[in-house]
Design a protein around this motif. Structure first.
Motif, PDB file in Angstrom:
ATOM      1  N   LYS A 280     -10.318  40.834 -62.421  1.00  0.00           N
ATOM      2  CA  LYS A 280     -10.594  42.275 -62.379  1.00  0.00           C
ATOM      3  C   LYS A 280     -10.072  42.963 -63.634  1.00  0.00           C
ATOM      4  CE  LYS A 280      -9.527  46.438 -59.723  1.00  0.00           C
ATOM      5  NZ  LYS A 280      -8.782  46.994 -58.573  1.00  0.00           N
TER       6      LYS A 280
ATOM      7  N   GLN B 240     -16.305  50.601 -56.664  1.00  0.00           N
ATOM      8  CA  GLN B 240     -15.498  51.661 -57.270  1.00  0.00           C
ATOM      9  C   GLN B 240     -14.278  51.136 -58.030  1.00  0.00           C
ATOM     10  OE1 GLN B 240     -16.826  52.110 -54.021  1.00  0.00           O
ATOM     11  NE2 GLN B 240     -18.414  53.271 -55.091  1.00  0.00           N
ATOM     12  N   GLN B 241     -13.870  49.893 -57.749  1.00  0.00           N
ATOM     13  CA  GLN B 241     -12.640  49.382 -58.355  1.00  0.00           C
ATOM     14  C   GLN B 241     -12.760  49.163 -59.863  1.00  0.00           C
ATOM     15  OE1 GLN B 241     -11.833  45.203 -57.163  1.00  0.00           O
ATOM     16  NE2 GLN B 241     -13.912  45.228 -56.371  1.00  0.00           N
TER      17      GLN B 241
ATOM     18  N   ALA C 175     -13.646  43.942 -51.300  1.00  0.00           N
ATOM     19  CA  ALA C 175     -13.843  44.455 -52.656  1.00  0.00           C
ATOM     20  C   ALA C 175     -15.017  45.433 -52.684  1.00  0.00           C
ATOM     21  CB  ALA C 175     -14.091  43.295 -53.615  1.00  0.00           C
ATOM     22  N   ASN C 176     -14.991  46.354 -53.642  1.00  0.00           N
ATOM     23  CA  ASN C 176     -16.063  47.353 -53.739  1.00  0.00           C
ATOM     24  C   ASN C 176     -16.365  47.679 -55.187  1.00  0.00           C
ATOM     25  OD1 ASN C 176     -14.254  49.669 -54.575  1.00  0.00           O
ATOM     26  ND2 ASN C 176     -13.341  49.163 -52.596  1.00  0.00           N
TER      27      ASN C 176
ATOM     28  N   GLU D 116     -23.140  51.880 -53.834  1.00  0.00           N
ATOM     29  CA  GLU D 116     -22.444  50.839 -53.062  1.00  0.00           C
ATOM     30  C   GLU D 116     -23.231  50.497 -51.798  1.00  0.00           C
ATOM     31  OE1 GLU D 116     -19.108  48.396 -52.290  1.00  0.00           O
ATOM     32  OE2 GLU D 116     -18.686  50.113 -53.576  1.00  0.00           O
TER      33      GLU D 116
ATOM     34  N   SER E 262     -12.255  44.953 -66.478  1.00  0.00           N
ATOM     35  CA  SER E 262     -11.976  46.364 -66.759  1.00  0.00           C
ATOM     36  C   SER E 262     -11.466  46.581 -68.178  1.00  0.00           C
ATOM     37  CB  SER E 262     -10.954  46.898 -65.748  1.00  0.00           C
ATOM     38  OG  SER E 262     -11.438  46.770 -64.429  1.00  0.00           O
TER      39      SER E 262
ATOM     40  N   SER F  36     -20.778  46.879 -62.821  1.00  0.00           N
ATOM     41  CA  SER F  36     -19.964  46.919 -61.601  1.00  0.00           C
ATOM     42  C   SER F  36     -20.493  45.922 -60.577  1.00  0.00           C
ATOM     43  CB  SER F  36     -19.972  48.329 -61.012  1.00  0.00           C
ATOM     44  OG  SER F  36     -19.311  49.238 -61.861  1.00  0.00           O
TER      45      SER F  36
END
Length: 654
Positions: free
Chosen positions: A231, A489-490, A486-487, A460, A235, A499
């Motif tokens: 992650k 938006q993270q 998990a989604n 989503e 990012s 994403s």
């Protein structure tokens, strides 16, 4: 590739030898070549190992392996592709080193002895699941590779901490409880797999990729740290595009160089090696580079089907002929694939419903006849934007998000109010004027799915509609609660498509794709390797801007540019095909009796786990041909087959 298992216990009067033997025997197929156990009754620790010999076939690679200092005992599943480089570095740094053999297990253990656990793990290029006992501090470490190629389960069952490559190893231990986690089961019905860190059993978890777990009898609450965080890679690299002044026109060469090095390392083996070849972009790239590095024809393997809709074997054969590989193809009939189904519950240990598990098993079985190691093209889609759903979801959301939600819901209600049969009849009136390449099958089903997409509150929800099966509204698991997952938006400021790619890398890839391949291959005692998951390639891929992955509505632009160095463009450019089988028609034909038994209304009510009504409704609609519920039904059938298989093993949840 091997199998590991063991336990740490407060219990006294345990027959360590018997327990460890049974745990190892349960996963014998993961390592049929050698077996070993080690235990220390005073400290309550026992380690069990099954070995599939790939490097250093001599007894010097035997596990469990004790470090030279005698501080550490290790069992290891996987391959370290840079272990010879690490040996050289260690030998230069510590001149007194004397190597006993040349296995990567010894390399890792020696490195841990000399420079520590975390420094060693960060230096590894490879796939691995490691259990390490620190005799000096009475600590157990569990370590999993960065992306999650190798599985590792763990958890306290009463006063005993169990761990292993597969659940069946844990289930042989007398402490194992085996109560179904209905909350995790509900996630299975949504995703077709049980997502990490959960498992189908209460108290048992999957170690998340890139993690080191520490546990002891004095501190029984496991401590988990991340030594590599996907992650964070996703990012952080969003802000570091094309770092080191790499120019756009240099990207294909940079990726080619990385793949050349990764594949060269992964072709290291003391046993016969080959590759899966579907004829698609990913596997063709891997095989093209392999063949460019080999003076002998690479052994390649393809499964074919008589149904043209599902058959890629012709394309694979064309690629193989161009590259001059030693190609083996096997056309399988319905009876061949149907014969695999009874094996699936025990092969996957917990409910798993990606139907491509069947052809995956068949191609690994084919490869095992000739080789012990096979490279695959998995992960190309997630890294380089290959799934059509990325483009579809993003395009659809950009078109509908401007409409007020109330208006979209009104239109969706109207669309859903028309039966799929009526939609099909209307479509048939206009089908003749639609170009063949744009014609659709199951138009009515697609319109109903489109209505759910249209009513989505956000991207989503839209993406979940495209990628999941039973929704929470179906309440298919009686008494189930909600677990966090998990989604999208993270990932902060990432684009919509990135994403979705990132979410798939964190969830779908390790928990579906890699599980599918690992279990199918290991059931045939075949090691699989995935060059795209060399972490250097993963990190590079997330430094590349999206517009060099997706161009002109087509995915994998960068990867295609590499492939065209090895294979002509005209052999590759065609619509994407999935690795699938005709489950829909089989459920109405040769699988009907099998499915009817598993979906028997009386038996399901008696079992008391599932909400029978929506399941029976979909089954009846599917049999009549009114609807195509193959994916929903396959999810139910794989759970039911697993549950019936478990009947005399697990305790039923209340």
């Amino acid at each position: 590739m091997c199998g590991i298992a063991g336990f740490l216990t407060k219990e006294k009067n345990i027959n360590f030898d018997k327990q460890l033997l049974s745990m190892g025997e349960a996963i014998k197929y993961r390592g049929p070549d050698d077996f070993g156990v080690w235990f220390d009754e005073n400290n309550g620790i026992g380690l069990s190992h099954r070995r599939l010999s790939i490097l250093d076939l001599s007894p010097l690679g035997h596990q469990p392996m004790l470090s030279e200092s005698r501080r550490y005992v290790m069992i290891f599943n996987g391959e370290i592709y840079n272990h010879l480089d690490l040996r050289k570095e260690l030998s230069n740094r510590f001149l007194e080193i004397k190597w006993r053999g040349y296995s990567d297990t010894e390399t890792v253990l020696k490195s841990i002895d000399l420079i520590g656990i975390e420094s060693t793990v960060n230096s590894l290029i490879g796939m691995f699941a490691i259990a390490l006992w620190d005799r000096e501090n009475a600590l157990l470490y569990l370590i999993r590779d960065r992306i999650g190629e190798k599985p590792l389960y763990y958890g306290w069952q009463g006063d005993t901490f169990l761990f292993g490559s597969e659940l069946k190893a844990l289930k042989t231990h007398t402490a194992f409880n085996g109560e179904i986690d209905k909350d995790a089961l509900s996630l299975y019905f949504r995703y077709n797999y049980v997502p990490s860190p959960y498992s189908i059993y209460k108290g048992v978890s999957k170690l998340t990729p890139g993690s080191i777990l520490t546990v002891s009898l004095n501190k029984p609450m496991p401590s988990v740290i991340k030594y590599w965080d996907l992650k964070a890679v996703i990012s952080e690299n969003n802000d570091e595009r094309l770092q080191n002044n790499l120019q756009p026109d240099e990207l294909p060469q940079k990726l080619d160089d990385l793949l050349q090095d990764a594949i060269k390392r992964q072709m290291m083996s003391d046993v016969p090696l080959g590759a899966f070849l579907s004829g698609g972009i990913d596997s063709s790239t891997i095989v093209g580079i392999m063949q460019s590095q080999s003076s002998q024809p690479i052994k390649t393997f393809t499964i074919g089907f008589d149904e043209k809709k599902y058959n890629e074997a012709v394309h694979a054969k064309n690629i193989a002929e161009y590259l001059k590989t030693d190609h083996t193809e096997l056309y399988v009939q319905a009876k061949d694939t149907l014969a695999v189904i009874p094996k699936l519950p025990t092969m996957y240990d917990e409910p798993f419903a990606d139907s491509s598990q069947i052809p995956t098993y068949l191609i690994t079985k084919l490869a095992k006849r000739n080789v012990t190691v096979s490279l695959s093209g998995d992960a190309g889609d997630e890294l380089f934007g290959g799934y059509n759903r990325y483009i579809i979801a993003n395009h659809t959301w950009s078109k509908i998000s401007g409409l007020p939600l109330a208006v979209r819901k009104l239109i969706a209600t109207t669309m859903h109010g028309i039966s799929p049969g009526a939609w099909n009849e209307a479509y048939a009136l206009f089908k003749g004027v639609i170009p063949k390449k744009h014609r659709m099958m199951n138009f009515g089903d697609k319109m109903h799915k489109s209505s759910r997409v249209l009513a989505s509150m956000n991207l989503e929800e839209l993406y979940n509609t495209l990628t999941t099966q039973w929704s929470g509204e179906d309440n298919v698991v009686l008494g189930a609660g909600l677990l966090p997952t998990a989604n999208l938006q993270q990932f902060g400021d990432l684009s919509n498509i990135e994403s979705m790619m990132g979410l798939d890398m964190l969830t779908y890839l390790p928990d579906d794709v890699l599980v599918k391949v690992d279990r199918a291959a290991m059931a045939n005692s075949l090691e699989t390797r995935v060059p795209f998951l060399d972490h250097r390639i993963v990190e590079f891929a997330w430094q590349v801007p999206l517009n060099y992955k997706l161009k002109d509505g087509m995915g994998k632009w960068l990867l295609r540019e590499v492939l065209y160095k090895y294979v002509p463009k005209e052999l590759i450019e065609r619509p994407k095909m999935g690795f699938s089988i005709p489950i829909d028609s089989w459920l109405r034909g040769p699988l009907k009796d099998w499915a009817e038994d598993l979906l028997d209304e009386g038996k399901m009510i008696q079992e008391g786990i599932l909400n029978v009504k929506p399941i029976r409704t979909k089954w009846i609609e599917h049999l009549s041909g009114k609807r195509n519920w193959q994916h929903h039904l396959w999810t139910v059938l794989m759970f039911q087959a697993w549950y019936r298989d478990e009947d005399n093993v697990i305790k039923r949840s209340s």
